[in-house]
Design a protein around this motif. Structure first.
Motif, PDB file in Angstrom:
ATOM      1  N   ALA A  32       0.814  -1.213   0.000  1.00 45.25           N
ATOM      2  CA  ALA A  32       0.000   0.000   0.000  1.00 45.25           C
ATOM      3  C   ALA A  32       0.850   1.266   0.000  1.00 45.25           C
ATOM      4  O   ALA A  32       0.364   2.337  -0.369  1.00 45.25           O
ATOM      5  N   ASN A  33       2.105   1.148   0.431  1.00 47.04           N
ATOM      6  CA  ASN A  33       3.014   2.298   0.473  1.00 47.04           C
ATOM      7  C   ASN A  33       4.098   2.194  -0.590  1.00 47.04           C
ATOM      8  O   ASN A  33       5.210   2.697  -0.407  1.00 47.04           O
ATOM      9  N   GLU A  76       2.762 -13.789  -2.595  1.00 44.74           N
ATOM     10  CA  GLU A  76       3.256 -14.860  -3.441  1.00 44.74           C
ATOM     11  C   GLU A  76       4.676 -14.576  -3.913  1.00 44.74           C
ATOM     12  O   GLU A  76       5.060 -13.431  -4.107  1.00 44.74           O
ATOM     13  N   GLY A  77       5.455 -15.656  -4.103  1.00 48.76           N
ATOM     14  CA  GLY A  77       6.777 -15.520  -4.689  1.00 48.76           C
ATOM     15  C   GLY A  77       6.689 -15.294  -6.186  1.00 48.76           C
ATOM     16  O   GLY A  77       5.604 -15.208  -6.768  1.00 48.76           O
ATOM     17  N   GLY A  78       7.838 -15.215  -6.830  1.00 53.42           N
ATOM     18  CA  GLY A  78       7.864 -14.981  -8.267  1.00 53.42           C
ATOM     19  C   GLY A  78       7.837 -16.279  -9.050  1.00 53.42           C
ATOM     20  O   GLY A  78       7.735 -17.377  -8.492  1.00 53.42           O
ATOM     21  N   GLY A 118      -1.492  -6.472 -10.109  1.00 50.74           N
ATOM     22  CA  GLY A 118      -2.414  -7.069  -9.153  1.00 50.74           C
ATOM     23  C   GLY A 118      -2.107  -6.670  -7.729  1.00 50.74           C
ATOM     24  O   GLY A 118      -1.830  -5.503  -7.434  1.00 50.74           O
ATOM     25  N   THR A 119      -2.114  -7.638  -6.825  1.00 49.00           N
ATOM     26  CA  THR A 119      -1.881  -7.429  -5.396  1.00 49.00           C
ATOM     27  C   THR A 119      -0.867  -8.454  -4.909  1.00 49.00           C
ATOM     28  O   THR A 119      -0.578  -9.428  -5.611  1.00 49.00           O
ATOM     29  N   TYR A 148       3.961  -3.113 -10.887  1.00 51.24           N
ATOM     30  CA  TYR A 148       4.655  -3.091  -9.604  1.00 51.24           C
ATOM     31  C   TYR A 148       5.984  -3.832  -9.733  1.00 51.24           C
ATOM     32  O   TYR A 148       6.037  -4.938 -10.275  1.00 51.24           O
ATOM     33  N   ALA A 149       7.028  -3.184  -9.247  1.00 49.90           N
ATOM     34  CA  ALA A 149       8.338  -3.824  -9.160  1.00 49.90           C
ATOM     35  C   ALA A 149       8.597  -4.160  -7.697  1.00 49.90           C
ATOM     36  O   ALA A 149       8.252  -3.375  -6.800  1.00 49.90           O
TER      37      ALA A 149
END
Length: 199
Positions: A32-33, A76-78, A118-119, A148-149
């Motif tokens: 969220a941050n 979750e992992g990658g 996503g999340t 997102y990175a």
């Protein structure tokens, strides 16, 4: 509250230099941050062979750390990575147009790097690096979508957290990338050149 106490045996008095350090979690520890990667273009000069010019790109660099970072609930992992997430820090980027998005990091210890959407508990469209001190990823991004990175440490190597520098690059698609946006080449007015042949 935490309290520190020092004691000496008997009535002896000792000189005891003392240093205290406190390392809070990174500011972008939580999804969220997520730290925002700006999507403002800058003009960058380039040269290739005998051609030179300026193109608009996004070039952003920052420093970060996974020291004392935590994992989100259900994170979750990658893809193709080992172990589960022990600690992660997040960055967000909204692609201004369709284009090429690249992220790389220079880490003090081996780390994983992901780009996805996503999340944390539903991290989709993910590409992942191997665990290395210099992870790097690139992908085509769709304009208006958020990516997102994430730099993260794994439970497979629980003591491997550290500092890193992160660089993000974005190159927009050329305006005439599609046939329907073709650019007409200017044609010069033909001229007649007189030339006398001598025999």
């Amino acid at each position: 509250n935490y309290y520190l106490a020092f004691t000496c045996p008997g009535n002896n008095v000792y000189s005891c230099p003392f240093s205290f350090y406190f390392f809070p979690p990174p500011a972008n520890d939580n999804f969220a941050n997520a730290a925002v990667i700006p999507n403002t273009y800058i003009a960058t000069n380039f040269a290739y062979s005998q051609v030179a010019g300026a193109i608009p790109i996004i070039n952003y660099a920052t420093s970060g750390s996974t020291l004392h970072a935590t994992a989100e609930t259900g994170e979750e992992g990658g893809n193709g990575t080992s172990g589960s997430v022990l600690g992660s820090v997040w960055y967000s980027f909204v692609a201004p147009t369709n284009g090429y998005f690249s992220i790389s990091a220079n880490c003090s210890v081996d780390q994983y790097l992901d780009i996805g959407q996503g999340t944390p508990s539903n991290f989709t469209n993910v590409i992942s690096s191997s665990m290395t001190q210099s992870p790097s990823l690139s992908r085509m991004a769709i304009g208006g979508q958020t990516y997102y990175a994430r730099v993260w440490t794994s439970t497979s190597w629980p003591t491997w957290a550290g500092l890193f520098t992160l660089q993000a690059l974005f190159y927009p698609e050329p305006l005439n990338d599609n046939w329907t946006n073709q650019v007409a080449l200017p044609m010069q007015t033909p001229t007649t050149v007189l030339y006398t042949l001598s025999y």
